[in-house]
Design an enzyme around this catalytic site. Structure first.
Site, short mmCIF file in Angstrom:
data_model
loop_
_atom_site.label_atom_id
_atom_site.label_comp_id
_atom_site.label_asym_id
_atom_site.label_seq_id
_atom_site.Cartn_x
_atom_site.Cartn_y
_atom_site.Cartn_z
CG HIS A 72 -8.44 -8.43 -7.20
ND1 HIS A 72 -8.98 -9.07 -6.11
CD2 HIS A 72 -9.33 -8.60 -8.22
CE1 HIS A 72 -10.14 -9.60 -6.43
NE2 HIS A 72 -10.37 -9.35 -7.71
CD GLU A 74 -6.30 -5.28 -2.79
OE1 GLU A 74 -6.56 -5.47 -4.00
OE2 GLU A 74 -7.17 -5.25 -1.90
CB CYS A 109 -10.38 -10.56 -2.25
SG CYS A 109 -9.00 -11.06 -3.30
CB CYS A 119 -5.37 -9.54 -2.57
SG CYS A 119 -5.72 -9.15 -4.29
C1 HJL Z 1 -10.25 -5.94 -3.69
C2 HJL Z 1 -9.85 -5.52 -5.98
C3 HJL Z 1 -11.08 -6.20 -6.29
C4 HJL Z 1 -11.83 -6.76 -5.25
N1 HJL Z 1 -11.40 -6.59 -3.95
N2 HJL Z 1 -9.84 -5.79 -2.40
N3 HJL Z 1 -9.48 -5.43 -4.67
N4 HJL Z 1 -11.46 -6.29 -7.58
O1 HJL Z 1 -9.12 -5.03 -6.85
C5 HJL Z 1 -13.44 -8.51 -4.60
C6 HJL Z 1 -14.52 -9.38 -5.21
C7 HJL Z 1 -14.03 -10.14 -6.45
C8 HJL Z 1 -15.13 -11.11 -6.92
C9 HJL Z 1 -14.91 -11.59 -8.35
N5 HJL Z 1 -12.96 -7.47 -5.51
O2 HJL Z 1 -12.21 -10.62 -9.25
O3 HJL Z 1 -14.89 -10.35 -4.22
O4 HJL Z 1 -13.28 -12.17 -10.85
O5 HJL Z 1 -13.72 -9.23 -7.48
O6 HJL Z 1 -11.55 -13.04 -9.27
O7 HJL Z 1 -15.15 -12.24 -6.07
O8 HJL Z 1 -13.76 -12.39 -8.42
P1 HJL Z 1 -12.64 -12.04 -9.50
ZN ZN Z 2 -7.97 -9.30 -4.35
#
Ligand code: HJL
Ligand code: ZN
Length: 184
Positions: A72, A74, A109, A119
């Site tokens: 992600h 963050e 998240c 995160c």
């Molecule tokens: C934030 C990110 C990102 C998400 N949220 N704040 N920064 N990708 O870089 C939140 C979303 C999750 C899904 C899938 N995304 O990423 O809820 O596969 O991407 O662990 O729950 O989970 P995974």
């Molecule tokens: Zn996250």
């Protein structure tokens, strides 16, 4: 950088000096980061910056899936500083400024479909050598849409631990368009 208030009162005479940073400009920089993220149906394209609030210096930048694995935005910000110092991510707080902030286009998240460490928990475990959380503020562009994990309680959990969460408004449409670019 504006070092005087609009009424020209010198900073030291004000009750509390504003942070030496332009929040909207930094959120726009985070949005530029998000645009580098590969669009996929399974997550959001998010961008983030790690900033020293005392100086306005951008310490690190990141976007979703920038680093190897299912990373992600963050998480990438924290990991890049850790790697630059030869530290594991969980010890990065030892080299971060005491007044650090994260600017992220989307609320951090609190739950991930993959089961990876959210995160919010990464931010909360980032402590200095005295055991204090180094992230004082999180600036966020939008709440997480209820697409993957229902309502994200990330902001509430950060606030429970004393981290001030500040919405930066005005870019929501653009942020969501970039974030959901891979959702078809
Ligand atoms: C934030 C990110 C990102 C998400 N949220 N704040 N920064 N990708 O870089 C939140 C979303 C999750 C899904 C899938 N995304 O990423 O809820 O596969 O991407 O662990 O729950 O989970 P995974
Ligand atoms: Zn996250």
């Amino acid at each position: 950088m504006c070092l005087q208030s609009s009424d020209s009162t010198p900073l030291q005479q004000q009750e509390s000096a504003p942070d030496a940073v332009d929040h909207a400009a930094l959120m726009r920089e985070a949005l530029e980061e998000a645009k580098h993220s590969p669009p996929l149906p399974s997550n959001f394209c998010v961008g983030a910056l790690l900033v020293d609030l005392d100086t306005g210096e951008v310490i690190s930048r990141g976007y979703s899936l920038e680093l190897e694995g299912n990373t992600h935005a963050e998480q990438c910000c924290l990991l890049k500083v850790a790697q630059a110092h030869g530290l594991p991510e969980e010890r990065v707080g030892e080299v971060l400024p005491p007044n650090s902030a994260i600017y992220t286009t989307m609320e951090p998240c609190n739950l991930r479909l993959s089961g990876n460490l959210p995160c919010v928990d990464r931010i909360l475990r980032t402590k200095n050598k005295m055991g204090q959380i180094v992230m004082k503020k999180v600036y966020l562009g939008v709440k997480e849409p209820e697409k993957f994990v229902g309502e994200n309680k990330g902001r509430a959990k950060l606030e429970e631990h004393g981290i001030e969460c500040v919405p930066v408004s005005g870019m929501e449409g653009e942020i969501l368009k970039v974030a959901t670019a891979g959702h078809g």
